[in-house]
Write a protein that holds these residues in place. Structure first.
Motif, PDB file in Angstrom:
ATOM      1  N   ASP A   1       0.871  -1.178   0.000  1.00  0.00           N
ATOM      2  CA  ASP A   1       0.000   0.000   0.000  1.00  0.00           C
ATOM      3  C   ASP A   1       0.905   1.224   0.000  1.00  0.00           C
ATOM      4  OD1 ASP A   1      -1.923   1.913   0.237  1.00  0.00           O
ATOM      5  OD2 ASP A   1      -2.553   1.375   2.267  1.00  0.00           O
ATOM      6  N   CYS A   2       1.280   1.660  -1.192  1.00  0.00           N
ATOM      7  CA  CYS A   2       2.220   2.765  -1.331  1.00  0.00           C
ATOM      8  C   CYS A   2       1.720   3.729  -2.394  1.00  0.00           C
ATOM      9  CB  CYS A   2       3.612   2.248  -1.711  1.00  0.00           C
ATOM     10  SG  CYS A   2       4.829   3.551  -2.007  1.00  0.00           S
ATOM     11  N   ASP A   3       1.650   5.006  -2.050  1.00  0.00           N
ATOM     12  CA  ASP A   3       1.339   6.054  -3.023  1.00  0.00           C
ATOM     13  C   ASP A   3       2.675   6.507  -3.625  1.00  0.00           C
ATOM     14  OD1 ASP A   3       0.702   8.310  -4.466  1.00  0.00           O
ATOM     15  OD2 ASP A   3      -0.700   9.092  -2.980  1.00  0.00           O
ATOM     16  N   PHE A   4       3.066   5.866  -4.717  1.00  0.00           N
ATOM     17  CA  PHE A   4       4.373   6.127  -5.310  1.00  0.00           C
ATOM     18  C   PHE A   4       4.511   7.561  -5.809  1.00  0.00           C
ATOM     19  CE2 PHE A   4       4.301   1.508  -5.480  1.00  0.00           C
ATOM     20  CZ  PHE A   4       5.607   1.183  -5.176  1.00  0.00           C
ATOM     21  N   GLU A   5       3.440   8.127  -6.339  1.00  0.00           N
ATOM     22  CA  GLU A   5       3.539   9.487  -6.859  1.00  0.00           C
ATOM     23  C   GLU A   5       3.804  10.483  -5.743  1.00  0.00           C
ATOM     24  OE1 GLU A   5       1.210  12.659  -9.768  1.00  0.00           O
ATOM     25  OE2 GLU A   5       0.233  10.768  -9.208  1.00  0.00           O
ATOM     26  N   THR A   6       3.075  10.369  -4.634  1.00  0.00           N
ATOM     27  CA  THR A   6       3.291  11.276  -3.509  1.00  0.00           C
ATOM     28  C   THR A   6       4.653  11.050  -2.876  1.00  0.00           C
ATOM     29  OG1 THR A   6       0.913  11.343  -3.055  1.00  0.00           O
ATOM     30  CG2 THR A   6       2.394  12.009  -1.272  1.00  0.00           C
ATOM     31  N   MET A   7       5.067   9.806  -2.805  1.00  0.00           N
ATOM     32  CA  MET A   7       6.323   9.465  -2.132  1.00  0.00           C
ATOM     33  C   MET A   7       7.541   9.806  -2.977  1.00  0.00           C
ATOM     34  SD  MET A   7       7.277   7.947   0.755  1.00  0.00           S
ATOM     35  CE  MET A   7       8.649   7.031   1.487  1.00  0.00           C
ATOM     36  N   TYR A   8       7.473   9.519  -4.278  1.00  0.00           N
ATOM     37  CA  TYR A   8       8.674   9.602  -5.111  1.00  0.00           C
ATOM     38  C   TYR A   8       8.552  10.514  -6.318  1.00  0.00           C
ATOM     39  CZ  TYR A   8       9.794   5.588  -2.218  1.00  0.00           C
ATOM     40  OH  TYR A   8      10.014   4.760  -1.139  1.00  0.00           O
ATOM     41  N   GLY A   9       7.378  11.066  -6.547  1.00  0.00           N
ATOM     42  CA  GLY A   9       7.224  12.006  -7.640  1.00  0.00           C
ATOM     43  C   GLY A   9       6.471  11.437  -8.828  1.00  0.00           C
TER      44      GLY A   9
ATOM     45  N   PRO B   1       7.109  10.894 -11.991  1.00  0.00           N
ATOM     46  CA  PRO B   1       7.640   9.851 -12.891  1.00  0.00           C
ATOM     47  C   PRO B   1       7.341   8.431 -12.431  1.00  0.00           C
ATOM     48  CG  PRO B   1       9.274  11.574 -12.564  1.00  0.00           C
ATOM     49  CD  PRO B   1       8.156  11.857 -11.605  1.00  0.00           C
ATOM     50  N   PHE B   2       7.082   8.256 -11.131  1.00  0.00           N
ATOM     51  CA  PHE B   2       6.859   6.915 -10.608  1.00  0.00           C
ATOM     52  C   PHE B   2       5.391   6.627 -10.302  1.00  0.00           C
ATOM     53  CE2 PHE B   2      11.166   8.261  -9.655  1.00  0.00           C
ATOM     54  CZ  PHE B   2      11.869   7.276 -10.323  1.00  0.00           C
ATOM     55  N   SER B   3       4.515   7.503 -10.784  1.00  0.00           N
ATOM     56  CA  SER B   3       3.081   7.280 -10.578  1.00  0.00           C
ATOM     57  C   SER B   3       2.609   6.006 -11.264  1.00  0.00           C
ATOM     58  CB  SER B   3       2.282   8.483 -11.087  1.00  0.00           C
ATOM     59  OG  SER B   3       2.486   8.658 -12.482  1.00  0.00           O
ATOM     60  N   ILE B   4       3.296   5.594 -12.334  1.00  0.00           N
ATOM     61  CA  ILE B   4       2.918   4.373 -13.057  1.00  0.00           C
ATOM     62  C   ILE B   4       2.930   3.164 -12.134  1.00  0.00           C
ATOM     63  CG2 ILE B   4       5.308   3.946 -13.809  1.00  0.00           C
ATOM     64  CD1 ILE B   4       2.094   3.184 -15.803  1.00  0.00           C
ATOM     65  N   LEU B   5       3.770   3.192 -11.093  1.00  0.00           N
ATOM     66  CA  LEU B   5       3.848   2.045 -10.187  1.00  0.00           C
ATOM     67  C   LEU B   5       2.579   1.883  -9.359  1.00  0.00           C
ATOM     68  CD1 LEU B   5       7.544   2.394  -8.952  1.00  0.00           C
ATOM     69  CD2 LEU B   5       6.642   0.917 -10.765  1.00  0.00           C
ATOM     70  N   ASN B   6       1.764   2.940  -9.258  1.00  0.00           N
ATOM     71  CA  ASN B   6       0.491   2.814  -8.545  1.00  0.00           C
ATOM     72  C   ASN B   6      -0.460   1.856  -9.252  1.00  0.00           C
ATOM     73  OD1 ASN B   6       1.192   4.565  -6.482  1.00  0.00           O
ATOM     74  ND2 ASN B   6       0.265   6.360  -7.453  1.00  0.00           N
ATOM     75  N   GLN B   7      -0.242   1.667 -10.552  1.00  0.00           N
ATOM     76  CA  GLN B   7      -1.104   0.757 -11.322  1.00  0.00           C
ATOM     77  C   GLN B   7      -0.351  -0.485 -11.799  1.00  0.00           C
ATOM     78  OE1 GLN B   7      -1.101   4.311 -12.492  1.00  0.00           O
ATOM     79  NE2 GLN B   7      -2.591   4.514 -10.832  1.00  0.00           N
ATOM     80  N   THR B   8       0.822  -0.739 -11.233  1.00  0.00           N
ATOM     81  CA  THR B   8       1.651  -1.854 -11.672  1.00  0.00           C
ATOM     82  C   THR B   8       1.713  -2.935 -10.606  1.00  0.00           C
ATOM     83  OG1 THR B   8       3.034  -0.315 -12.937  1.00  0.00           O
ATOM     84  CG2 THR B   8       3.934  -2.521 -12.542  1.00  0.00           C
TER      85      THR B   8
END
Length: 244
Positions: A198-206, A208-215
């Protein structure tokens, strides 16, 4: 060679995602190239315990044991006939400002500080470990249940590729890179039985890594860990466009 940092790294969770290499290129330090496994590029969300930390063999009172969460990807550097396999950190998150300040000041790392916590449960056959970090008014987490027994990593396996990179590379600026070395034995791993992320990659890392929220993760591993040493010496790499 002088050792800057010693610590026990324990319960090392690696949540591994296949990622488009183009996303990582802006974060790639000069003089290294992306390290691929079977032609695929990976990035890992990592959670583990830092325990009994010492700087130059001096214990850090009150702040020597803590959780770390980081996002890292894999690179390699050719030096003569040697191939040095290493990692680049997008960000490393810990709970103590003084430790983060020292790492950022001395080594120009990318540490940030947020509240963290963990929960460990062990029975006769299995163990469960959960790492949590508080960001944007909510707790993010990684949770893994695994077998208690552990085994050596198989040669030529993805887990061996993920865990066995023994150099770190820091992007100082567009032209300057620093290289440092980590020392630890090959770790045993536990078979993962279940996991949740359960990680909000966009908020945490910016963004460019928002794609990981759907990966979905390609694989999740957990290793026992060991004593780890980080050498004080850092090599400043001269500008070169070879291998990039």
């Amino acid at each position: 060679m002088a050792v800057f940092l010693k610590a026990n790294w324990e319960h090392i969770i690696m949540v591994n995602y296949e990622i488009d290499p183009q996303i990582l290129l802006p974060f790639l330090p000069n003089d290294v190239e992306l390290d691929l496994f079977n032609g695929k590029c990976y990035i890992s969300l990592v959670g583990f315990m830092f325990k009994n930390t010492k700087l130059f063999n001096i214990p850090i009172p009150y702040f020597g044991t803590f959780e770390e969460i980081n996002l890292r990807f894999y690179v390699k550097r050719k030096e003569g006939n040697q191939i040095k396999r290493g990692v680049v950190f997008i960000n490393e998150t810990i709970p103590y400002k003084i430790v983060a300040w020292m790492a950022n000041k001395l080594y120009k790392e990318h540490y940030t500080v947020v509240p963290t916590k963990h929960e460990l449960q062990i029975n006769n056959a299995a163990q469960s470990i959960k790492f949590e970090w508080f960001l944007d008014k909510r707790w993010n987490s990684i949770y893994v249940t695994s077998e208690l027994k552990s085994n050596r990593m198989k040669n030529e396996s993805l887990e061996k590729f993920i865990y066995e990179h023994y150099y770190g590379y820091t992007k100082i600026d567009e032209n300057n890179t620093e290289e440092y070395q980590l020392q630890h034995p090959s770790w045993n791993i536990h078979k993962v039985l279940n996991y949740t992320v359960d990680c909000d990659f966009e908020t945490m890392y910016g963004q460019p890594f928002s794609i990981l929220n759907q990966t979905q993760p390609t694989a999740v591993f957990i290793a026992e860990g060991s004593l780890v040493k980080v050498n004080w010496k850092r090599t400043k790499l001269q500008f070169s466009d070879e291998g990039n």
